[in-house]
Enzyme design. Structure first.
Site, PDB file in Angstrom:
ATOM      1  N   ASN A  55       0.826  -1.219   0.000  1.00  0.00           N
ATOM      2  CA  ASN A  55       0.000   0.000   0.000  1.00  0.00           C
ATOM      3  C   ASN A  55       0.857   1.264   0.000  1.00  0.00           C
ATOM      4  O   ASN A  55       0.434   2.306  -0.490  1.00  0.00           O
ATOM      5  CB  ASN A  55      -0.908   0.083   1.235  1.00  0.00           C
ATOM      6  CG  ASN A  55      -1.967  -0.988   1.280  1.00  0.00           C
ATOM      7  OD1 ASN A  55      -1.852  -1.936   2.048  1.00  0.00           O
ATOM      8  ND2 ASN A  55      -2.994  -0.862   0.458  1.00  0.00           N
ATOM      9  N   SER A 133      -3.883  -3.644   2.838  1.00  0.00           N
ATOM     10  CA  SER A 133      -5.120  -3.160   3.456  1.00  0.00           C
ATOM     11  C   SER A 133      -6.131  -2.651   2.437  1.00  0.00           C
ATOM     12  O   SER A 133      -5.760  -2.063   1.416  1.00  0.00           O
ATOM     13  CB  SER A 133      -4.792  -2.020   4.424  1.00  0.00           C
ATOM     14  OG  SER A 133      -5.952  -1.663   5.137  1.00  0.00           O
ATOM     15  N   GLY A 140      -8.204   8.607   8.546  1.00  0.00           N
ATOM     16  CA  GLY A 140      -9.122   8.701   9.685  1.00  0.00           C
ATOM     17  C   GLY A 140      -9.912   7.435   9.963  1.00  0.00           C
ATOM     18  O   GLY A 140     -10.751   7.409  10.870  1.00  0.00           O
ATOM     19  N   LEU A 141      -9.640   6.373   9.188  1.00  0.00           N
ATOM     20  CA  LEU A 141     -10.397   5.125   9.383  1.00  0.00           C
ATOM     21  C   LEU A 141      -9.590   4.078  10.161  1.00  0.00           C
ATOM     22  O   LEU A 141      -9.882   2.881  10.112  1.00  0.00           O
ATOM     23  CB  LEU A 141     -10.856   4.551   8.041  1.00  0.00           C
ATOM     24  CG  LEU A 141     -11.743   5.484   7.200  1.00  0.00           C
ATOM     25  CD1 LEU A 141     -12.214   4.775   5.931  1.00  0.00           C
ATOM     26  CD2 LEU A 141     -12.953   5.977   8.005  1.00  0.00           C
ATOM     27  N   GLY A 142      -8.566   4.542  10.877  1.00  0.00           N
ATOM     28  CA  GLY A 142      -7.833   3.636  11.766  1.00  0.00           C
ATOM     29  C   GLY A 142      -6.943   2.637  11.054  1.00  0.00           C
ATOM     30  O   GLY A 142      -6.751   1.517  11.538  1.00  0.00           O
ATOM     31  N   SER A 143      -6.345   3.057   9.920  1.00  0.00           N
ATOM     32  CA  SER A 143      -5.448   2.107   9.227  1.00  0.00           C
ATOM     33  C   SER A 143      -4.240   1.796  10.087  1.00  0.00           C
ATOM     34  O   SER A 143      -3.725   0.676  10.070  1.00  0.00           O
ATOM     35  CB  SER A 143      -5.010   2.660   7.865  1.00  0.00           C
ATOM     36  OG  SER A 143      -3.989   3.620   7.996  1.00  0.00           O
ATOM     37  N   SER A 144      -3.773   2.781  10.866  1.00  0.00           N
ATOM     38  CA  SER A 144      -2.586   2.516  11.704  1.00  0.00           C
ATOM     39  C   SER A 144      -2.919   1.463  12.754  1.00  0.00           C
ATOM     40  O   SER A 144      -2.126   0.565  13.022  1.00  0.00           O
ATOM     41  CB  SER A 144      -2.083   3.801  12.372  1.00  0.00           C
ATOM     42  OG  SER A 144      -3.066   4.350  13.216  1.00  0.00           O
ATOM     43  N   ASP A 202      -8.659   3.272  18.905  1.00  0.00           N
ATOM     44  CA  ASP A 202      -8.578   2.641  17.580  1.00  0.00           C
ATOM     45  C   ASP A 202      -8.113   1.189  17.670  1.00  0.00           C
ATOM     46  O   ASP A 202      -8.692   0.296  17.042  1.00  0.00           O
ATOM     47  CB  ASP A 202      -7.625   3.425  16.662  1.00  0.00           C
ATOM     48  CG  ASP A 202      -8.177   4.780  16.265  1.00  0.00           C
ATOM     49  OD1 ASP A 202      -9.233   5.157  16.781  1.00  0.00           O
ATOM     50  OD2 ASP A 202      -7.542   5.449  15.435  1.00  0.00           O
TER      51      ASP A 202
HETATM   52  N1  LIG Z   1      -1.423  -0.980   4.991  1.00  0.00           N
HETATM   53  C1  LIG Z   1      -0.432  -0.303   5.561  1.00  0.00           C
HETATM   54  N2  LIG Z   1       0.843  -0.544   5.228  1.00  0.00           N
HETATM   55  C2  LIG Z   1       1.834   0.147   5.800  1.00  0.00           C
HETATM   56  N3  LIG Z   1       1.675   1.097   6.739  1.00  0.00           N
HETATM   57  C3  LIG Z   1       0.439   1.378   7.119  1.00  0.00           C
HETATM   58  C4  LIG Z   1      -0.685   0.699   6.563  1.00  0.00           C
HETATM   59  N4  LIG Z   1      -1.784   1.191   7.123  1.00  0.00           N
HETATM   60  C5  LIG Z   1      -1.367   2.151   7.987  1.00  0.00           C
HETATM   61  N5  LIG Z   1      -0.040   2.269   7.997  1.00  0.00           N
HETATM   62  C6  LIG Z   1       0.748   3.190   8.843  1.00  0.00           C
HETATM   63  O1  LIG Z   1      -0.167   4.018   9.555  1.00  0.00           O
HETATM   64  C7  LIG Z   1       0.020   5.412   9.208  1.00  0.00           C
HETATM   65  C8  LIG Z   1      -1.325   6.115   9.121  1.00  0.00           C
HETATM   66  O2  LIG Z   1      -1.763   6.316  10.405  1.00  0.00           O
HETATM   67  P1  LIG Z   1      -2.602   7.575  10.845  1.00  0.00           P
HETATM   68  O3  LIG Z   1      -1.910   8.849  10.498  1.00  0.00           O
HETATM   69  O4  LIG Z   1      -2.917   7.325  12.256  1.00  0.00           O
HETATM   70  O5  LIG Z   1      -3.920   7.497   9.949  1.00  0.00           O
HETATM   71  P2  LIG Z   1      -5.142   6.467  10.023  1.00  0.00           P
HETATM   72  O6  LIG Z   1      -4.899   5.576  11.192  1.00  0.00           O
HETATM   73  O7  LIG Z   1      -6.330   7.335  10.194  1.00  0.00           O
HETATM   74  O8  LIG Z   1      -5.190   5.783   8.715  1.00  0.00           O
HETATM   75  C9  LIG Z   1       0.736   5.387   7.874  1.00  0.00           C
HETATM   76  O9  LIG Z   1       1.518   6.580   7.734  1.00  0.00           O
HETATM   77  C10 LIG Z   1       1.596   4.141   7.991  1.00  0.00           C
HETATM   78  O10 LIG Z   1       2.783   4.441   8.700  1.00  0.00           O
HETATM   79  C1  LIG Z   2      -7.741  11.720  16.940  1.00  0.00           C
HETATM   80  C2  LIG Z   2      -7.899  10.334  17.585  1.00  0.00           C
HETATM   81  O1  LIG Z   2      -8.943  10.436  18.561  1.00  0.00           O
HETATM   82  C3  LIG Z   2      -8.325   9.294  16.559  1.00  0.00           C
HETATM   83  C4  LIG Z   2      -7.367   9.135  15.427  1.00  0.00           C
HETATM   84  O2  LIG Z   2      -7.838   8.207  14.471  1.00  0.00           O
HETATM   85  P1  LIG Z   2      -7.147   8.066  13.055  1.00  0.00           P
HETATM   86  O3  LIG Z   2      -5.699   7.713  13.262  1.00  0.00           O
HETATM   87  O4  LIG Z   2      -7.252   9.395  12.357  1.00  0.00           O
HETATM   88  O5  LIG Z   2      -7.884   6.973  12.362  1.00  0.00           O
HETATM   89  C5  LIG Z   2      -6.596   9.985  18.268  1.00  0.00           C
HETATM   90  C6  LIG Z   2      -6.704   8.838  19.271  1.00  0.00           C
HETATM   91  O6  LIG Z   2      -7.786   8.577  19.814  1.00  0.00           O
HETATM   92  O7  LIG Z   2      -5.659   8.236  19.546  1.00  0.00           O
HETATM   93 MG   LIG Z   3      -4.331   6.092  13.134  1.00  0.00          MG
END
Ligand SMILES: Nc1ncnc2c1ncn2[C@@H]1O[C@H](COP(=O)(O)OP(=O)(O)O)[C@@H](O)[C@H]1O
Ligand SMILES: C[C@@](O)(CCOP(=O)(O)O)CC(=O)O
Ligand SMILES: [Mg+2]
Length: 395
Positions: A55, A133, A140-144, A202
């Protein structure tokens, strides 16, 4: 190392109410999504640790002998509340990733290596990990969290710290409660690396799935919540949760007496929403209930703007949907990324279609989602679609 191959998945999430405030000990309501992150772990004989992250176009390998010295003087992991700052410092020096770095690749690599080294501290194993993924990254959908939950579950199972719950007869299986708690706690360490100061909501949703109330680390499943129809819009404006969370903290420090009531009010929004959902489940949903839910969405969106996490793209989303009587707010960290729109059970397909069309003409992605998916799971290859398997097996 007990397993030769390991397949796991974890869902993304939508925060209904309480993003950002939840970091400061307030109540949040969140629910899992039907979009998942998938991970395949293989034991190898290469003497290397390899990570494939298609990804984010990241494919890296390290010799185990090069990683071993990083563990010198490492502490026991203890209660998994704080990161081992010395190990993280050595890892940053080793990878050349700076303290202030927030780029996608650096955060993903650091979280992986930290979790790998701490889980396998006693005997570093030769493995290849591939993650793919369905979730948009950093929207913002909790990919991390889904990424960290998958890493935690697969590494702990492969290490033998927790069981490998899948039996030969099953396509998917889950761990017992104690093991899930451990998965959640290790995933939180990964979230700390990626988010800086995560609330834990998350990774809790990624681990447990379903609808949850989250308050200061306490997780309450809300399994009785009525099914809500939610439209998800990805504005595709990139942003970093870490940067946004730290911006809100700065604002609270600067204007403490102004911001604290805002956080308190968001918490009250979450509680009022929970109360309304309870009434809807008990007495059946009515138009009045939906009016309350809609007003709460509007109030919270204003509060999030006050916190400084709004964006003109999210204003556009709110305006376009309100023109059709639909109410929207950002979800997750904001600053762009995704927003949610509440649909009523009777919302007409033509209204949804015209909303889709106008949002798409703004350059956004938009779809009606399904919520309440199961949390982290182990799978046999028969459980995964050919498309997902093809990606995971191509490394
Ligand atoms: N499928 C994936 N492969 C690699 N890294 C990922 C993947 N999904 C998420 N991540 C990691 O999580 C980070 C995004 O997290 P974040 O800023 O909290 O946004 P969100 O959790 O909302 O998607 C990316 O910069 C990357 O480091
Ligand atoms: C802003 C927050 O409330 C949610 C963050 O979610 P996301 O990484 O944007 O999917 C931070 C947290 O709860 O850790
Ligand atoms: Mg996140």
């Amino acid at each position: 190392m007990q397993t030769r191959e390991f397949l796991v998945s974890a869902p993304g999430k939508v925060i209904l109410h309480g993003e950002h405030s939840v970091v400061h000990g307030k109540v949040a309501l969140a629910v899992s999504l039907n979009l998942r992150t998938y991970l395949r772990l293989q034991s190898t004989a290469s003497g290397e640790v390899r990570i494939n992250l298609p990804n984010i176009d990241t494919f890296l390998a390290w010799e185990i002998t090069a990683l071993q010295p990083l563990l010198a003087g490492c502490k026991e992991q203890g209660d998994l509340k704080e990161l081992d700052a010395d190990l993280l410092k050595r890892l940053r020096e080793f990878t050349g990733i700076l303290d202030e770095s927030t780029d996608t690749r650096s955060m993903a690599v650091l979280a992986f290596l930290y979790m790998y080294l701490t889980v396998f501290a006693e005997a570093l194993a030769s493995i290849t990990v591939s993650v793919w993924s369905e979730l948009p990254t950093g929207a913002g959908l909790g990919s991390s969290a889904a990424y960290n939950v998958c890493l935690s579950a697969a590494l702990l199972s492969a290490r033998g710290t927790i069981s490998s719950p899948l039996t030969p007869q099953q396509e998917s299986a889950r761990w017992c409660k104690d093991e899930m708690e451990l998965i959640n706690r290790w995933a939180f360490m990964g979230e700390k690396i990626i988010h800086g100061n995560p609330s834990g909501v998350d990774n809790a949703v990624g681990t447990w799935g379903g609808f949850l109330r989250y308050h200061a680390g306490n997780i309450t499943p809300l399994s009785w919540v009525p099914i809500l129809r939610i439209l998800l819009t990805n504005t595709k404006v990139p942003r970093s949760t870490k940067v946004l969370v730290s911006g809100v903290k700065d604002k609270i420090n600067k204007f403490s007496s102004v911001m604290k009531p805002v956080l308190e009010s968001v918490s009250a929004v979450s509680c009022t929403c929970e109360q309304t959902l309870t009434e809807m489940a008990t007495h059946g949903p009515s138009a009045e209930h939906y009016s309350i839910l809609e007003e709460l969405i509007d109030i919270n969106q204003h509060h999030l703007n006050v916190m400084g996490v709004g964006h003109s793209s999210l204003d556009t989303l709110c305006r376009v949907t309100l023109a059709r009587g639909l109410h929207s707010k950002l979800t997750g960290a904001g600053g762009g990324g995704c927003g949610i729109t509440l649909l009523r059970p009777e919302t007409d397909a033509s209204v949804i279609q015209s909303t889709f069309e106008e949002l798409k003409s703004c350059g956004f992605d938009c779809w009606e989602t399904s919520i309440g998916a199961p949390g982290v799971q182990q799978h046999s290859s028969a459980a995964l679609s050919q498309d997902v398997l093809k990606i995971l097996n191509s490394y």
